[in-house]
Design a protein around this motif. Structure first.
Motif, PDB file in Angstrom:
ATOM      1  N   UNK A  20       0.720  -1.211   0.046  1.00 41.53           N
ATOM      2  CA  UNK A  20       0.045  -0.008  -0.081  1.00 41.53           C
ATOM      3  C   UNK A  20       1.111   1.396   0.043  1.00 41.53           C
ATOM      4  N   UNK A  21       1.703   1.187   0.707  1.00 42.15           N
ATOM      5  CA  UNK A  21       2.819   2.310   0.745  1.00 42.15           C
ATOM      6  C   UNK A  21       3.376   2.734  -0.410  1.00 42.15           C
ATOM      7  N   UNK A  22       3.479   1.857  -1.232  1.00 39.98           N
ATOM      8  CA  UNK A  22       4.408   1.768  -2.587  1.00 39.98           C
ATOM      9  C   UNK A  22       3.229   2.400  -3.653  1.00 39.98           C
ATOM     10  N   UNK A  23       2.043   2.346  -3.446  1.00 38.19           N
ATOM     11  CA  UNK A  23       1.106   2.953  -4.138  1.00 38.19           C
ATOM     12  C   UNK A  23      -0.010   3.737  -4.195  1.00 38.19           C
ATOM     13  N   UNK A  24      -0.026   4.258  -2.765  1.00 37.40           N
ATOM     14  CA  UNK A  24      -1.258   5.059  -2.100  1.00 37.40           C
ATOM     15  C   UNK A  24      -1.174   6.327  -2.440  1.00 37.40           C
ATOM     16  N   UNK A  25       0.245   7.237  -2.609  1.00 39.44           N
ATOM     17  CA  UNK A  25      -0.004   8.404  -2.915  1.00 39.44           C
ATOM     18  C   UNK A  25      -0.315   8.729  -4.363  1.00 39.44           C
ATOM     19  N   UNK A  26       0.362   7.981  -5.176  1.00 38.60           N
ATOM     20  CA  UNK A  26      -0.214   8.341  -6.775  1.00 38.60           C
ATOM     21  C   UNK A  26      -1.703   8.053  -6.826  1.00 38.60           C
ATOM     22  N   UNK A  27      -2.151   7.086  -6.145  1.00 34.05           N
ATOM     23  CA  UNK A  27      -3.520   6.585  -6.317  1.00 34.05           C
ATOM     24  C   UNK A  27      -4.565   7.726  -5.635  1.00 34.05           C
ATOM     25  N   UNK A  28      -4.019   8.129  -4.456  1.00 30.49           N
ATOM     26  CA  UNK A  28      -4.683   9.248  -3.943  1.00 30.49           C
ATOM     27  C   UNK A  28      -4.852  10.639  -4.742  1.00 30.49           C
ATOM     28  N   UNK A  29      -3.695  10.885  -5.215  1.00 29.90           N
ATOM     29  CA  UNK A  29      -3.598  12.070  -6.343  1.00 29.90           C
ATOM     30  C   UNK A  29      -4.542  11.905  -7.430  1.00 29.90           C
ATOM     31  N   UNK A  30      -4.443  10.589  -7.876  1.00 31.42           N
ATOM     32  CA  UNK A  30      -5.422  10.325  -9.243  1.00 31.42           C
ATOM     33  C   UNK A  30      -6.993  10.759  -8.883  1.00 31.42           C
ATOM     34  N   UNK A  31      -7.293  10.322  -7.595  1.00 29.98           N
ATOM     35  CA  UNK A  31      -8.753  10.025  -7.015  1.00 29.98           C
ATOM     36  C   UNK A  31      -9.044  11.453  -6.555  1.00 29.98           C
ATOM     37  N   UNK A  32      -8.316  12.283  -6.256  1.00 32.82           N
ATOM     38  CA  UNK A  32      -8.211  13.424  -5.697  1.00 32.82           C
ATOM     39  C   UNK A  32      -8.803  13.247  -4.191  1.00 32.82           C
ATOM     40  N   UNK A  33      -8.156  12.506  -3.427  1.00 33.70           N
ATOM     41  CA  UNK A  33      -8.472  12.585  -1.881  1.00 33.70           C
ATOM     42  C   UNK A  33      -7.061  12.628  -1.048  1.00 33.70           C
ATOM     43  N   UNK A  34      -7.340  13.043   0.146  1.00 35.76           N
ATOM     44  CA  UNK A  34      -6.261  13.262   0.902  1.00 35.76           C
ATOM     45  C   UNK A  34      -6.089  11.848   1.814  1.00 35.76           C
ATOM     46  N   UNK A  35      -4.653  11.843   2.108  1.00 33.46           N
ATOM     47  CA  UNK A  35      -4.221  10.626   3.032  1.00 33.46           C
ATOM     48  C   UNK A  35      -4.013  11.096   4.467  1.00 33.46           C
ATOM     49  N   UNK A  36      -4.543  10.469   5.494  1.00 31.65           N
ATOM     50  CA  UNK A  36      -3.845  10.578   6.730  1.00 31.65           C
ATOM     51  C   UNK A  36      -3.066   9.664   7.077  1.00 31.65           C
ATOM     52  N   UNK A  37      -1.672   9.782   7.516  1.00 28.81           N
ATOM     53  CA  UNK A  37      -0.939   8.668   7.498  1.00 28.81           C
ATOM     54  C   UNK A  37      -0.726   8.284   9.042  1.00 28.81           C
ATOM     55  N   UNK A  38      -1.048   6.968   9.387  1.00 30.30           N
ATOM     56  CA  UNK A  38      -1.225   6.747  10.809  1.00 30.30           C
ATOM     57  C   UNK A  38      -0.256   5.654  11.213  1.00 30.30           C
ATOM     58  N   UNK A  39       0.986   5.828  11.308  1.00 30.56           N
ATOM     59  CA  UNK A  39       1.831   4.517  11.794  1.00 30.56           C
ATOM     60  C   UNK A  39       1.340   4.162  13.273  1.00 30.56           C
ATOM     61  N   UNK A  40       1.441   2.642  13.363  1.00 29.62           N
ATOM     62  CA  UNK A  40       1.129   1.926  14.679  1.00 29.62           C
ATOM     63  C   UNK A  40       1.943   0.987  14.869  1.00 29.62           C
ATOM     64  N   UNK A  41       1.886   0.231  15.870  1.00 26.28           N
ATOM     65  CA  UNK A  41       2.366  -0.902  16.391  1.00 26.28           C
ATOM     66  C   UNK A  41       1.580  -2.164  16.473  1.00 26.28           C
ATOM     67  N   UNK A  42       1.719  -3.110  15.451  1.00 30.39           N
ATOM     68  CA  UNK A  42       0.795  -4.325  15.621  1.00 30.39           C
ATOM     69  C   UNK A  42       1.111  -5.247  16.922  1.00 30.39           C
ATOM     70  N   UNK A  43       2.393  -5.262  17.408  1.00 27.79           N
ATOM     71  CA  UNK A  43       2.865  -6.152  18.399  1.00 27.79           C
ATOM     72  C   UNK A  43       1.804  -6.107  19.706  1.00 27.79           C
ATOM     73  N   UNK A  44       1.287  -5.218  20.051  1.00 30.04           N
ATOM     74  CA  UNK A  44       0.370  -5.125  21.204  1.00 30.04           C
ATOM     75  C   UNK A  44      -1.023  -5.532  20.752  1.00 30.04           C
TER      76      UNK A  44
END
Lengths: 200, 200
Positions: A20-44
């Motif tokens: 997803x990280x590899x394709x979401x930026x160009x896809x968002x630009x094409x679709x005219x939407x904004x992305x809120x980037x939310x890093x988190x930890x899966x371990x817990x």
């Protein structure tokens, strides 16, 4: 009026988050939407589910398939791939750097470069020198950035993201939240965007 | 020359197998490929992985999401949906009926009707009278068909399918095999078809 926004929840250890990280930026630009980037930890969150390791290690038949699938999908998306020697890797430091710099224009390059180094160059992103090298390649000062990212305030920001993920019912990565509704997996990115646009 | 063939491995208890069963026939006709229908049982394969129940029950947060996702996907595919009271259901009898009648033209209707009854009409497909009703609605004689499906020879056929699935590295359903290569999940049906066509 601001553009419609989709929240992208990602974990640096997660193979499908790389897709997803590899394709979401160009896809968002094409679709005219904004992305809120939310890093988190899966371990817990995996621990909540009684898992002390990645499900791809706990269930080896599924894990073996995942690597094959990732090889096919990275090829499809034009992303570099080489199976890492260590999996999963500890993405804590990378996530802290990311969350401390979400307002910086270079942060999206940092995110994607970190995934590429991890999933195509056999390097370990838990290693500070690996992260420093990425920051340097982006023209940034690694020492300043890393020390700021290790402040208590910033550590708490990442803890809060993980806590928020748990409350949203997130159980894996990548996940997308649109108007409180959860979509899980790189395969659902298009559905999440469609849902967002139908409600904007 | 015969048409290129894709093997479709499905389990009657599996929610995502329903999605594929609901769309694979028309897709195969459109794409000019043949489908080899391979019913099997997931129970023994989940047991190999140390799971005594569906992962959607063992991991309730994931399970909650799956039902929401299934609701959205059935709507997208134009399939009826209503969350069943019992999950997972025992698909043993339905799988035996299927495997005994793979050469019959009505078998594909039986498969899809069984999934519909299970996932949109709150009926339990482990119940012989439910299966009889489906067979009757297709103009078949339930008593003959069910008694033949319970022969030792036919029971063994289903056991062999499950054993073959295990050897192919199948760990969930639906799965697709093309030239020995595994694709897992309704989301990978298009990729599996593309792979098949590129090699035919």
């Amino acid at each position: 009026m601001s553009k419609p926004t989709l929240s992208f929840w990602f974990e640096f250890a997660s193979t499908y988050s790389y897709l997803t990280a590899g394709r979401i930026k160009s896809l968002a630009e094409k679709e005219g939407i904004l992305i809120e980037w939310k890093p988190f930890l899966l371990g817990p969150i995996f621990k909540d589910q009684g898992m002390s390791d990645s499900p791809f290690n706990l269930f080896p038949t599924k894990g073996k398939y995942m690597w094959k699938d990732l090889e096919r999908r990275t090829e499809k998306y034009g992303l570099p791939f080489s199976k890492p020697d260590t999996f999963p890797q500890n993405g804590l430091k990378a996530a802290r750097i990311t969350i401390a710099n979400l307002d910086k224009p270079w942060v999206h390059h940092f995110i994607l470069e970190t995934y590429k180094v991890e999933f195509s160059q056999k390097q370990d992103i838990s290693n500070v020198s690996v992260l420093s090298q990425i920051l340097k390649s982006l023209g940034q000062n690694p020492e300043n950035i890393i020390s700021t990212s290790e402040s208590d305030e910033n550590k708490n920001k990442l803890r809060e993201n993980t806590e928020q993920a748990r409350k949203l019912g997130i159980f894996g990565a990548p996940s997308f939240i649109v108007n409180g509704e959860l979509f899980w997996g790189d395969d659902r990115l298009e559905d999440a965007i469609e849902f967002l646009k139908s409600r904007s």
